[in-house]
Motif scaffolding. Structure first.
Motif, PDB file in Angstrom:
ATOM      1  N   GLU A 120       0.818  -1.208   0.000  1.00 23.70           N
ATOM      2  CA  GLU A 120       0.000   0.000   0.000  1.00 23.70           C
ATOM      3  C   GLU A 120       0.857   1.265   0.000  1.00 23.70           C
ATOM      4  N   ASN A 150       0.870   4.310  -2.800  1.00 26.53           N
ATOM      5  CA  ASN A 150       0.701   5.725  -2.473  1.00 26.53           C
ATOM      6  C   ASN A 150       1.859   6.553  -3.033  1.00 26.53           C
ATOM      7  N   LYS A 182      -6.246  -6.374  -3.094  1.00 24.52           N
ATOM      8  CA  LYS A 182      -6.923  -5.163  -2.636  1.00 24.52           C
ATOM      9  C   LYS A 182      -6.419  -3.927  -3.374  1.00 24.52           C
ATOM     10  N   ILE A 183      -5.122  -3.885  -3.636  1.00 18.13           N
ATOM     11  CA  ILE A 183      -4.578  -2.736  -4.377  1.00 18.13           C
ATOM     12  C   ILE A 183      -5.120  -2.729  -5.801  1.00 18.13           C
ATOM     13  N   ASP A 234      -7.954  -3.860  -6.782  1.00 14.37           N
ATOM     14  CA  ASP A 234      -9.340  -3.385  -6.722  1.00 14.37           C
ATOM     15  C   ASP A 234      -9.370  -1.856  -6.706  1.00 14.37           C
ATOM     16  N   LYS A 235      -8.408  -1.286  -6.000  1.00 14.22           N
ATOM     17  CA  LYS A 235      -8.307   0.175  -5.963  1.00 14.22           C
ATOM     18  C   LYS A 235      -7.949   0.720  -7.352  1.00 14.22           C
ATOM     19  N   GLY A 265     -10.799   0.516  -9.638  1.00 12.93           N
ATOM     20  CA  GLY A 265     -11.759   1.529  -9.194  1.00 12.93           C
ATOM     21  C   GLY A 265     -11.453   2.920  -9.735  1.00 12.93           C
ATOM     22  N   LEU A 266     -10.212   3.146 -10.129  1.00 16.51           N
ATOM     23  CA  LEU A 266      -9.824   4.454 -10.682  1.00 16.51           C
ATOM     24  C   LEU A 266     -10.173   4.597 -12.155  1.00 16.51           C
ATOM     25  N   TRP A 296     -13.835  -6.382 -13.755  1.00 16.21           N
ATOM     26  CA  TRP A 296     -14.161  -4.950 -13.865  1.00 16.21           C
ATOM     27  C   TRP A 296     -15.050  -4.671 -15.071  1.00 16.21           C
TER      28      TRP A 296
END
Length: 871
Positions: A712, A716, A745-746, A748-749, A752-753, A785
């Motif tokens: 994570e 960032n 999880k990353i 998915d992020k 999501g963008l 997605w």
């Protein structure tokens, strides 16, 4: 879906095209437009002058998302006009008939949408001093001029344009021609009137309004300006402006035709631009990354890309703008020629780049890869409707088209070829043509029957594989249709191509031999047991040798008997033949292993590309075989990588920089411990403030590496680089690296963008997808997605635009299993695939080819890796 046939006659029926009536012909548009940034609309009015070809009481124009408030014909108000949204037309009917041979003047007052679809007259947003700002710009090709103003939106309907733009007095207004006059309107507006254009097709009309700055180059006969949204960015246009000046001089000389307009503007469109660049005559628009360049802080590949894109667009000023195809089935003639010309001119400007070597691994392989699919299309592709046109802006029109021209230029000789092109341009200046017109011009200047030979190549799908059988002192060569899936049906194998064999022996290269039958036998001129078909790899076909010949050619490559182009072509042919089942993959691996001391970066790129293809086909197989392939790759490159390293200095040639970059990237992707450790340390220094810790040539690889092994915190850090980059290249490298993460999880992020257009612009949505498609979890996340967000994706990227097909391909073609293919088929079974059916069909073919390869050769590959110690 448009169906194509293997026929040597044209499959385009002109009567089937959805085109406008020819009862009138447009001559001149007097057009005024005013973008309104407050509500994202624009006001417009135009008067179109027509020749009346036949007595008529109506005029039909193309129009899309335009509200017409007032219409007059010869100053008489028109009460009756009707829209057909599906056909994107509006028809005006009037009581009094227009007389044949008369002039008619249609006046329209209208409002349009300053849309966010990167089509027609649209808005492009950017950030400046923390504020969101907009510029208004255009993208008319292929059929979006109708979004900007009602028009005869067809390439053959050339007319003259007098364009005026109304804007805030502090904004810059640009169009195809130079400014004639500017008049103030009140206290804060102005009207800029431009000089009338020569005859242009609607798709080449351009107008731009924005707070723009520029730099100017005066090394050519007319001023060359590069525009951007701020002065610092505009200053990065110096390199492109210099290339533009060189290019215009070069084309003036080669075509023996002066560039015809009084200025040349190159405009960087900030963040919202669907393609790389657009060749609007006199006002070429670009993606920022394809125009603005800091030579001291750029990857060598980016420098080459900017060079080629600028040359490509300026070649269009003659080939495409001055002389234009009469309809979109001739698109390849525009794009193929501009692509070939960009390589030709680049070779003149930068001979040390050796671009014709790169051509074999770049344009030719892109062409052959797509054309090996059953769902490919002819170079000269029949199109009937507007929604079909965007789908042919692909590797067939660009890469196969340019490869065909490369083949012709070698057959005729480059100077003869250019002379024929010059004659063609002079004969048809300011007019429209068909492919046949160029073939005739080349036939006349060369004395060869170019028409007969090239009709076969342009009007049929696919290409042959030439099988070579050795017989004492001769060879028997046989041609058949080649398909990546290896399952050619008899009805698909009826075309006989004129194949230029290019027989290379120790006596040299014999380019006189042509295989124009199914099979022929040729006597070899020497007894020393060295020969290669398709010498220097200019022919558009694959060559299949007997297994013993592959071994001999591998040795010939080590012994220096093969040119760079030969070695690249040999690896590419072996890779393609292995993936389709013509030869075992072990033969490809043997060839690659024997060339571990190769020194040319183009050959290495092709070797590593073919290893990448194996990895892609086996991406859903067990980890053991994938780890063994990584071990093999590390061993293969280790000697050369240890020799050259990955440090760069000013004395490094272009070739050395390319080779270091390529091998370092391969080392990292195959998880070489030293390269990975270096990448992690360099990235740590970089995010801690040492901006020199990462060389531009290694930037993308290092970002990807840290994402792959990152968490994570790493995400960032990369996201911060993306939001606050030092350069556009750095921003794109960070964005692409988002897809390389392997944490669920990353990812998915990241997915999501993709639909957050305030973070990832529509034009860039494919960039993180490329990273996602490089690994198993990413491929699965992409599919999840697209299936979850289909309605939103379809709305954001409507099928009339080109990007939907690309997104469908990216989100599906990573699969390798039959059950995965069935999932894709099932999902799209209930969808309207109009506008992206070609991309979907090609994706399904790619999955099929990989599935068959994995089923057929996984065991063979495992055994080869084990026998050679990679386990």
């Amino acid at each position: 879906m448009c169906k194509f046939t293997n026929s040597t006659s044209s499959s385009t029926n002109i009567q089937d095209r959805e085109v406008l009536p020819t009862n009138v012909k447009p001559l001149h548009y007097d057009l005024t437009l005013e973008p309104i940034f407050e509500n994202f609309k624009f006001n417009g009015e135009e008067t179109i002058e027509f020749d009346v070809n036949e007595e008529t009481n109506y005029i039909t124009l193309n129009s899309l998302e335009i509200d017409i408030h007032e219409a007059k014909i010869n100053d008489v108000k028109i009460e009756n006009f009707e829209f057909n949204e599906e056909k994107q037309i509006v028809t005006f009917r009037f009581e009094d008939y227009l007389k044949q041979g008369a002039k008619a003047y249609l006046y329209l007052k209208f409002t349009g949408e300053l849309n966010d679809k990167m089509a027609g007259f649209y808005r492009a947003s950017y950030q400046e001093d923390g504020k969101k700002k907009y510029m208004a710009t255009t993208q008319m090709e292929p059929t979006d001029c109708r979004r900007a103003f009602p028009s005869y939106d067809e390439p053959s309907a050339k007319a003259k344009f007098t364009i005026s733009l109304i804007a805030n007095k502090d904004l810059v207004c640009i169009s195809n021609m130079n400014e004639k006059e500017t008049n103030l309107i009140g206290d804060d507006k102005k009207k800029v009137v431009f000089n009338t254009t020569p005859l242009l097709s609607t798709y080449l009309v351009a107008f731009i309004v924005g707070d723009l700055k520029y730099i100017e180059n005066n090394d050519y006969d007319v001023p060359i300006r590069v525009y951007a949204t701020d002065q610092a960015s505009a200053n990065l246009g110096t390199y492109a402006a210099n290339i533009a000046a060189k290019s215009l001089k070069f084309f003036d000389s080669k075509f023996d035709i002066k560039y015809p307009l009084p200025k040349m503007d190159l405009i960087a469109v900030s963040k919202n631009f669907t393609s790389g660049a657009m060749e609007n005559m006199g006002a070429v628009t670009f993606r920022v990354v394809d125009l603005l360049l800091d030579p001291e802080n750029s990857d060598v590949n980016v420098k080459q890309r900017v060079t080629e894109v600028v040359i490509h667009e300026l070649a269009h000023q003659w080939f495409g703008d001055l002389v234009t195809m009469d309809f979109w089935d001739g698109l390849w003639l525009n794009e193929g020629f501009a692509t070939w010309m960009s390589w030709y001119a680049c070779n003149e400007f930068y001979p040390d780049w050796k671009v014709w070597e790169s051509y074999v691994s770049d344009s030719l392989q892109h062409a052959l890869t797509l054309d090996a699919l059953r769902s490919s299309h002819p170079i000269e592709v029949p199109v009937k409707r507007a929604d079909e046109i965007n789908q042919i802006f692909d590797a067939i029109s660009y890469s196969k088209g340019s490869s065909l021209l490369k083949m012709i230029s070698k057959w005729l000789g480059e100077e003869v070829f250019i002379k024929g092109v010059s004659n063609y341009l002079k004969t048809h200046a300011w007019g429209n043509t068909q492919t046949l017109n160029l073939w005739k011009a080349l036939s006349e200047v060369s004395g060869k029957d170019v028409v007969k030979v090239m009709d076969i190549w342009t009007k049929n799908i696919g290409f042959p594989v030439v099988k070579v059988e050795e017989q004492d002192d001769s060879i028997k060569v046989t041609q058949n249709r080649f398909l990546a899936t290896g399952d050619v049906k008899p009805e698909e194998d009826k075309v006989i191509y004129p194949v230029f064999l290019g027989l290379k022996t120790s006596q040299g290269l014999d380019e006189s031999l042509v295989l124009d039958e199914r099979s022929k036998t040729f006597k070899l001129p020497t007894n020393d047991d060295f020969f290669k078909i398709n010498g220097d790899q200019s022919g558009i076909y694959r060559t299949a040798y007997e297994s013993s010949r592959w071994q001999k050619l591998g040795k010939a490559g080590v012994d220096g008997k093969l040119s760079v182009e030969d070695r690249v072509g040999l690896v590419a042919d072996a890779g393609s033949l292995a993936s389709s089942g013509f030869i075992q993959t072990s033969s490809l691996l043997d060839l690659i292993k024997s060339w571990s001391n190769e020194s040319n970066y183009v050959v290495w790129d092709e070797i590593l590309t073919r290893i990448g293809s194996i990895k892609a086909a086996l991406i859903f197989e067990d980890e053991e075989i994938k780890d063994a392939l990584k071990l093999f790759t590390r061993d293969l490159i280790s000697s050369k990588l240890n020799e050259i390293g990955w440090s760069f200095n000013e004395s490094d040639s272009f070739a050395n920089q390319q080779l270091k970059s390529s091998l370092f990237s391969s080392a990292v992707s195959s998880e070489d411990p030293k390269a990975v450790e270096f990448s992690k340390n360099a990235f740590k220094k970089f995010v801690n403030g040492d901006k020199l810790a990462i060389h531009p040539n290694l930037r993308a690889t290092i970002f990807n590496c840290n994402a792959k092994f990152g968490n994570e915190e790493t995400f960032n850090q990369l996201f911060n680089i993306y939001k606050n980059p030092q350069s556009i290249e750095e921003k794109i490298a960070a964005l692409r690296s988002f897809g390389a993460f392997t944490d669920s999880k990353i990812l998915d992020k990241v997915t999501g963008l993709l639909l957050q257009t305030d973070i990832v612009k529509q034009q860039d949505i494919y960039i993180p997808m490329q990273g996602l498609r490089s690994h198993k979890l990413g491929i699965e996340k992409l599919w999840s997605w697209i299936t979850t967000n289909w309605d939103e994706v379809y709305k954001l990227l409507p099928p009339g635009l080109s990007m939907l097909g690309s997104v469908v391909t990216l989100t599906t073609s990573g699969f390798t299993k039959q059950e995965q293919k069935k999932q894709v088929e099932e999902f799209f079974k209930s969808k309207n695939t109009k506008g992206y059916d070609q991309g979907l069909a090609q994706s399904l073919d790619i999955i099929e080819a990989k599935s068959k390869w994995a089923q057929r050769d996984t065991k063979t590959i495992k055994e080869w890796l084990s026998v050679n110690g990679y386990n």
